[in-house]
Write a protein that holds these residues in place. Structure first.
Motif, PDB file in Angstrom:
ATOM      1  N   GLU A 148       0.820  -1.220   0.000  1.00 23.60           N
ATOM      2  CA  GLU A 148       0.000   0.000   0.000  1.00 23.60           C
ATOM      3  C   GLU A 148       0.847   1.261   0.000  1.00 23.60           C
ATOM      4  O   GLU A 148       1.811   1.403   0.767  1.00 23.60           O
ATOM      5  CB  GLU A 148      -0.899   0.018   1.247  1.00 23.60           C
ATOM      6  CG  GLU A 148      -2.353  -0.338   0.955  1.00 23.60           C
ATOM      7  CD  GLU A 148      -3.231   0.869   0.617  1.00 23.60           C
ATOM      8  OE1 GLU A 148      -3.359   1.176  -0.584  1.00 23.60           O
ATOM      9  OE2 GLU A 148      -3.801   1.467   1.538  1.00 23.60           O
ATOM     10  N   HIS A 149       0.428   2.172  -0.850  1.00 25.60           N
ATOM     11  CA  HIS A 149       0.926   3.550  -0.864  1.00 25.60           C
ATOM     12  C   HIS A 149       0.004   4.300   0.095  1.00 25.60           C
ATOM     13  O   HIS A 149      -1.187   4.410  -0.170  1.00 25.60           O
ATOM     14  CB  HIS A 149       0.815   4.065  -2.298  1.00 25.60           C
ATOM     15  CG  HIS A 149       0.998   5.535  -2.475  1.00 25.60           C
ATOM     16  ND1 HIS A 149       2.016   6.060  -3.234  1.00 25.60           N
ATOM     17  CD2 HIS A 149       0.281   6.605  -2.027  1.00 25.60           C
ATOM     18  CE1 HIS A 149       1.934   7.387  -3.245  1.00 25.60           C
ATOM     19  NE2 HIS A 149       0.881   7.744  -2.524  1.00 25.60           N
ATOM     20  N   ALA A 150       0.534   4.770   1.216  1.00 26.10           N
ATOM     21  CA  ALA A 150      -0.318   5.338   2.259  1.00 26.10           C
ATOM     22  C   ALA A 150      -0.408   6.857   2.130  1.00 26.10           C
ATOM     23  O   ALA A 150       0.552   7.564   2.427  1.00 26.10           O
ATOM     24  CB  ALA A 150       0.231   4.953   3.639  1.00 26.10           C
ATOM     25  N   GLU A 151      -1.553   7.320   1.672  1.00 27.95           N
ATOM     26  CA  GLU A 151      -1.710   8.769   1.504  1.00 27.95           C
ATOM     27  C   GLU A 151      -3.190   9.092   1.425  1.00 27.95           C
ATOM     28  O   GLU A 151      -3.868   8.728   0.471  1.00 27.95           O
ATOM     29  CB  GLU A 151      -0.992   9.206   0.216  1.00 27.95           C
ATOM     30  CG  GLU A 151      -1.087  10.676  -0.088  1.00 27.95           C
ATOM     31  CD  GLU A 151      -0.464  11.014  -1.459  1.00 27.95           C
ATOM     32  OE1 GLU A 151       0.558  10.407  -1.827  1.00 27.95           O
ATOM     33  OE2 GLU A 151      -1.035  11.862  -2.145  1.00 27.95           O
ATOM     34  N   ASP A 152      -3.693   9.772   2.419  1.00 28.38           N
ATOM     35  CA  ASP A 152      -5.091  10.165   2.421  1.00 28.38           C
ATOM     36  C   ASP A 152      -5.287  11.336   1.474  1.00 28.38           C
ATOM     37  O   ASP A 152      -4.751  12.415   1.684  1.00 28.38           O
ATOM     38  CB  ASP A 152      -5.539  10.559   3.838  1.00 28.38           C
ATOM     39  CG  ASP A 152      -6.999  10.949   3.876  1.00 28.38           C
ATOM     40  OD1 ASP A 152      -7.823  10.076   4.182  1.00 28.38           O
ATOM     41  OD2 ASP A 152      -7.319  12.120   3.582  1.00 28.38           O
ATOM     42  N   ARG A 153      -6.057  11.096   0.420  1.00 25.89           N
ATOM     43  CA  ARG A 153      -6.269  12.102  -0.628  1.00 25.89           C
ATOM     44  C   ARG A 153      -6.832  13.414  -0.091  1.00 25.89           C
ATOM     45  O   ARG A 153      -6.450  14.496  -0.511  1.00 25.89           O
ATOM     46  CB  ARG A 153      -7.243  11.559  -1.673  1.00 25.89           C
ATOM     47  CG  ARG A 153      -6.586  10.768  -2.753  1.00 25.89           C
ATOM     48  CD  ARG A 153      -6.013  11.685  -3.829  1.00 25.89           C
ATOM     49  NE  ARG A 153      -4.725  11.168  -4.236  1.00 25.89           N
ATOM     50  CZ  ARG A 153      -3.769  11.885  -4.807  1.00 25.89           C
ATOM     51  NH1 ARG A 153      -3.951  13.151  -5.035  1.00 25.89           N
ATOM     52  NH2 ARG A 153      -2.639  11.350  -5.137  1.00 25.89           N
ATOM     53  N   SER A 154      -7.788  13.299   0.825  1.00 26.55           N
ATOM     54  CA  SER A 154      -8.474  14.515   1.260  1.00 26.55           C
ATOM     55  C   SER A 154      -7.531  15.426   2.044  1.00 26.55           C
ATOM     56  O   SER A 154      -7.723  16.634   2.097  1.00 26.55           O
ATOM     57  CB  SER A 154      -9.707  14.175   2.100  1.00 26.55           C
ATOM     58  OG  SER A 154      -9.322  13.607   3.329  1.00 26.55           O
ATOM     59  N   LEU A 155      -6.486  14.835   2.634  1.00 24.34           N
ATOM     60  CA  LEU A 155      -5.509  15.664   3.362  1.00 24.34           C
ATOM     61  C   LEU A 155      -4.340  16.064   2.478  1.00 24.34           C
ATOM     62  O   LEU A 155      -3.678  17.057   2.730  1.00 24.34           O
ATOM     63  CB  LEU A 155      -4.972  14.898   4.578  1.00 24.34           C
ATOM     64  CG  LEU A 155      -5.919  14.771   5.759  1.00 24.34           C
ATOM     65  CD1 LEU A 155      -5.329  13.841   6.804  1.00 24.34           C
ATOM     66  CD2 LEU A 155      -6.184  16.139   6.375  1.00 24.34           C
ATOM     67  N   ALA A 156      -4.067  15.276   1.456  1.00 25.21           N
ATOM     68  CA  ALA A 156      -2.856  15.499   0.663  1.00 25.21           C
ATOM     69  C   ALA A 156      -3.142  16.143  -0.683  1.00 25.21           C
ATOM     70  O   ALA A 156      -2.218  16.543  -1.378  1.00 25.21           O
ATOM     71  CB  ALA A 156      -2.148  14.163   0.442  1.00 25.21           C
ATOM     72  N   ALA A 157      -4.415  16.275  -1.018  1.00 24.46           N
ATOM     73  CA  ALA A 157      -4.818  16.588  -2.393  1.00 24.46           C
ATOM     74  C   ALA A 157      -4.019  17.709  -3.061  1.00 24.46           C
ATOM     75  O   ALA A 157      -3.526  17.538  -4.160  1.00 24.46           O
ATOM     76  CB  ALA A 157      -6.293  16.929  -2.426  1.00 24.46           C
ATOM     77  N   THR A 158      -3.889  18.839  -2.390  1.00 24.34           N
ATOM     78  CA  THR A 158      -3.285  19.985  -3.075  1.00 24.34           C
ATOM     79  C   THR A 158      -1.821  20.177  -2.700  1.00 24.34           C
ATOM     80  O   THR A 158      -1.206  21.164  -3.089  1.00 24.34           O
ATOM     81  CB  THR A 158      -4.042  21.275  -2.725  1.00 24.34           C
ATOM     82  OG1 THR A 158      -3.988  21.434  -1.297  1.00 24.34           O
ATOM     83  CG2 THR A 158      -5.484  21.208  -3.175  1.00 24.34           C
ATOM     84  N   GLY A 159      -1.256  19.236  -1.966  1.00 21.09           N
ATOM     85  CA  GLY A 159       0.097  19.436  -1.449  1.00 21.09           C
ATOM     86  C   GLY A 159       1.183  19.110  -2.452  1.00 21.09           C
ATOM     87  O   GLY A 159       1.002  18.291  -3.347  1.00 21.09           O
ATOM     88  N   HIS A 160       2.313  19.770  -2.296  1.00 19.16           N
ATOM     89  CA  HIS A 160       3.448  19.533  -3.186  1.00 19.16           C
ATOM     90  C   HIS A 160       4.736  19.200  -2.450  1.00 19.16           C
ATOM     91  O   HIS A 160       5.689  18.718  -3.038  1.00 19.16           O
ATOM     92  CB  HIS A 160       3.682  20.754  -4.067  1.00 19.16           C
ATOM     93  CG  HIS A 160       2.525  21.076  -4.950  1.00 19.16           C
ATOM     94  ND1 HIS A 160       2.284  20.391  -6.123  1.00 19.16           N
ATOM     95  CD2 HIS A 160       1.511  21.955  -4.814  1.00 19.16           C
ATOM     96  CE1 HIS A 160       1.175  20.861  -6.675  1.00 19.16           C
ATOM     97  NE2 HIS A 160       0.693  21.806  -5.902  1.00 19.16           N
TER      98      HIS A 160
END
Lengths: 297, 422
Positions: free
Chosen positions: B176-188
């Motif tokens: 699994e690639h662990a990354e919650d979209r709703s928290l990470a969506a706009t991050g760079h």
């Protein structure tokens, strides 16, 4: 290659020097000092006062201004940012004045073009000429900057103006406090400045309340339930004005949203420096453009 | 016959100074020097000889984006980095998500000589995060590792169904690639000091840790083997330690760049430092190094993610995420992170990943009869990475002097890479 991308690393002397130079341009007449020079205003994001005052400043120095707006250009046909910069460079420009949504656009443009780039607002990173304008305006108002206390109020997380102020104003002796609801605060505080979530607690201590707009275009209206609720907690109005010192002033980089961060009476009061800020845009930008053009001569 | 003389060899009885003779695809002997007439003799000069490196996490871009990389160029890069096997992530175009695409990937991988390519399959159909992929078809084609890498499985319900199903297929592993979209969506970049200063939206540590916590709870209740990809925060490590103590069968990996670099490296907004998860703060990096040493993290995996110079030569926020890693991993890990310990180096970069992927011919201690999948690595040689074998050169280590270099890679008795002398 000089230009002005960031005030980071500028000491007090350097900042004072450019403010003095700008002060010198306040009452200056139309000049031909830079006739034959070309500056290009490349604005990849909307602007009224910044763009027009940069253009006016260049004209007053005698320089030719090439205007460029992406919505009326080949950008709409899919031309990339890099190719656009290379094209404008090939047509012939001595200096770029660049506004962009992205933080590193000016560094890239400088690298690609080999020309000085003046940052006219980059994403949420920095807006250095606005910071210089505000420093000049305050120095005119108070006769000094050292020891002034300023509360920056509002959507700081998304504000390039606030970041410029955080970089340069403490160097000039201005003490900053960031005020706003937690979702509007930067996630980290690498500047080590005071923060507060209660505007009313700060009003009695500060010389300047510096208001920021809620940056809906960067999605920040989703960070708070309503602008009406925000206005009640953080909006500047006559009652809050009366809680400030008698010498206290209100500033705003514009554009303002009346009824949200500032009400009509405050915006138009004699304690508001808003119009003077706009007017100082021209001499400050003359000083910055002149330095950049001197650098390429 | 190949003779490697005067190497420090990783044998079942520890590190031995010995010469190794390779015959065919097998190690013929380890010990005193044989008579060298007619053999190809390699003077190792005290370099380390151990099992070829195994990378659980590589993007070969093939099919679909072969201008960035393809199986052949990726395999050459792998060989140059000392790898004899790698796991190819399924986020190709089309993705590997059913019998047809899996069979095609497995067959094409079989034609590659420089490295053994193990095709992984997607967890969800089309990597859409909406429905289970064709596990049976892929399993029958030989796929054992399943991952939607690049994205997490978005909902707990779907991942639980995937775990419940894959539990019954022997040897299957969820990565699994662990990354919650709703928290990470706009991050760079990492949500920390640098992001705050530059006013660029960040990726919070929490985006990773929430998904790690969710996945560990799901693995505990379904009893499915779980592998967590590119762990980047100390909070994730705490969660993994706690789950292990409670008996959850979980393994994890860390990338060389997360072991060596911190968020401060991103300050100049060089897009060759843009990847997900992002480079974190110092405390996280130090915790990752410690966890790799103490075994909380089982393996190093590169997350080799090629992008061309033109694709990367754009503003930071518009740049594609990912950096290449195959050709620099051994040096970065051996000397930076593991302090020059050969036993630990081969454990984390060969033995453990081979075990997780179930590759019986890789990750084996060197002894008579062991498979001749080997790497010769000089831990002291200094060099400056550049001129990559990969089609892309988006490396954060390009132009930076590294210590430790692969001298030779041998796959099934054949030399797949020889160089690194200068």
């Amino acid at each position: 290659m000089s230009g002005l991308i960031t005030l980071h690393g500028w000491g007090r002397e350097r900042l004072t020097e450019i403010l003095d130079k700008a002060e010198g341009y306040v009452a200056s007449a139309q000049s031909t000092a830079f006739s034959g020079a070309t500056v290009t205003c490349a604005f990849f994001e909307a602007s009224t006062r910044t763009r027009l005052s940069f253009e006016r400043a260049a004209h007053r120095l005698g320089a030719y201004v090439m205007g460029f707006s992406p919505e009326l250009s080949s950008v709409t046909k899919g031309e990339s940012f890099k190719d656009t910069i290379l094209t404008l460079t090939a047509i012939g420009t001595d200096v770029f004045i660049l506004r962009h949504t992205l933080a590193d656009a000016a560094d890239l443009a400088a690298g690609w073009s080999g020309r000085p780039v003046i940052n006219a607002g980059l994403g949420s990173r920095e807006h250095p000429t606005q910071t210089l304008i505000d420093a000049l305006t305050l120095r005119q108002e108070f006769g000094r900057l050292d020891g002034l206390r300023m509360a920056i109020v509002g959507d700081i997380r998304n504000s390039r103006v606030a970041r410029g102020h955080l970089i340069a104003l403490p160097t000039l002796g201005v003490e900053l406090t960031l005020v706003g609801p937690t979702p509007f605060m930067p996630q980290d505080n690498p500047w080590g400045v005071r923060t507060s979530t209660n505007l009313d607690d700060e009003l009695g201590d500060v010389d300047v309340v510096y208001l920021l707009r809620i940056q809906a275009e960067r999605g920040s209206s989703a960070d708070i339930p309503s602008s009406a609720g925000y206005a009640r907690r953080y909006g500047m109005n006559e009652e809050r004005l009366s809680m400030m010192k008698p010498t206290g002033v209100v500033m705003h980089p514009g554009p303002i949203n009346r009824g949200v961060e500032i009400d009509d009476a405050t915006a138009d009061s004699e304690r508001s420096l808003l119009v003077r800020q706009v007017a100082n845009g021209v001499p400050v930008r003359m000083a910055v453009i002149a330095e950049a053009l001197e650098g390429v001569r | 016959m190949i003779v490697v003389r005067n190497a420090r060899v990783l044998t079942p009885s520890g590190i031995e100074d010995a010469s190794v003779v390779i015959e065919g695809d097998t190690v013929h002997s380890v010990g005193a020097e044989p008579e060298a007439n007619g053999h190809q003799v390699i003077e190792a000069g005290g370099a380390w000889l151990g099992p070829g490196l195994v990378d659980l996490h590589v993007h070969l871009r093939d099919p679909g984006q072969t201008w960035k990389e393809d199986m052949r160029s990726g395999a050459r890069a792998a060989a140059a980095g000392g790898f004899t096997a790698l796991v190819a992530m399924p986020n190709t175009d089309p993705p590997v998500d059913d019998r047809t695409t899996a069979t095609a990937a497995v067959e094409r991988a079989a034609g590659i000589e420089d490295v053994e390519i193990v095709a992984a399959g997607a967890l969800t159909r089309g990597r859409s995060g909406e429905a289970l992929a064709d596990f049976d078809g892929m399993f029958e084609a030989g796929v054992r590792i399943f991952s939607d890498d690049g994205d997490s499985v978005p909902t707990a319900g779907l991942l639980r169904r995937a775990m419940a199903y894959l539990r019954d297929l022997p040897g299957a592993l969820i990565a699994e690639h662990a990354e919650d979209r709703s928290l990470a969506a706009t991050g760079h970049l990492h949500e920390g000091e640098v992001a705050s200063r530059l006013g660029i939206a960040g990726l919070p540590a929490l985006a990773e840790e929430l998904v790690v916590a969710r996945d560990l709870l799901l693995a505990a209740t379904t009893g499915t083997r779980l592998h967590i990809q590119h762990v980047s925060t100390s909070g994730s490590l705490d969660l993994i330690r706690r789950a292990r103590a409670e008996g959850v069968e979980v393994t994890s990996e860390v990338t060389p760049h997360h072991l060596a670099l911190e968020e401060s490296a991103v300050e100049g907004l060089d897009t060759n430092f843009k990847m997900y998860p992002p480079l974190r703060g110092r405390d996280d990096r130090v915790a990752l190094v410690e966890a790799l040493r103490d075994g909380t993290i089982d393996v190093v995996a590169t997350d080799h993610a090629p992008h061309t110079t033109a694709e990367k030569e754009v503003p930071f926020e518009e740049a594609p995420r990912g950096v290449i890693g195959l050709e620099t991993a051994a040096a970065v890990v051996a000397t930076n992170a593991l302090g020059g310990d050969p036993r630990l180096f081969f454990e984390r970069m060969s033995i453990a990943p081979a075990g997780i992927a179930g590759l019986s011919r890789h990750g084996r201690l060197v002894e008579k009869g062991s498979p001749a999948n080997l790497v010769l690595f000089d831990p002291n040689l200094r060099w400056v990475p550049g001129g990559f074998a990969s089609k892309s050169s988006n490396s954060p280590f390009a132009g930076i002097e590294l210590t430790g270099r692969v001298l030779m890679t041998i796959r099934e008795g054949k030399i797949t890479y020889e160089g690194g002398s200068g």
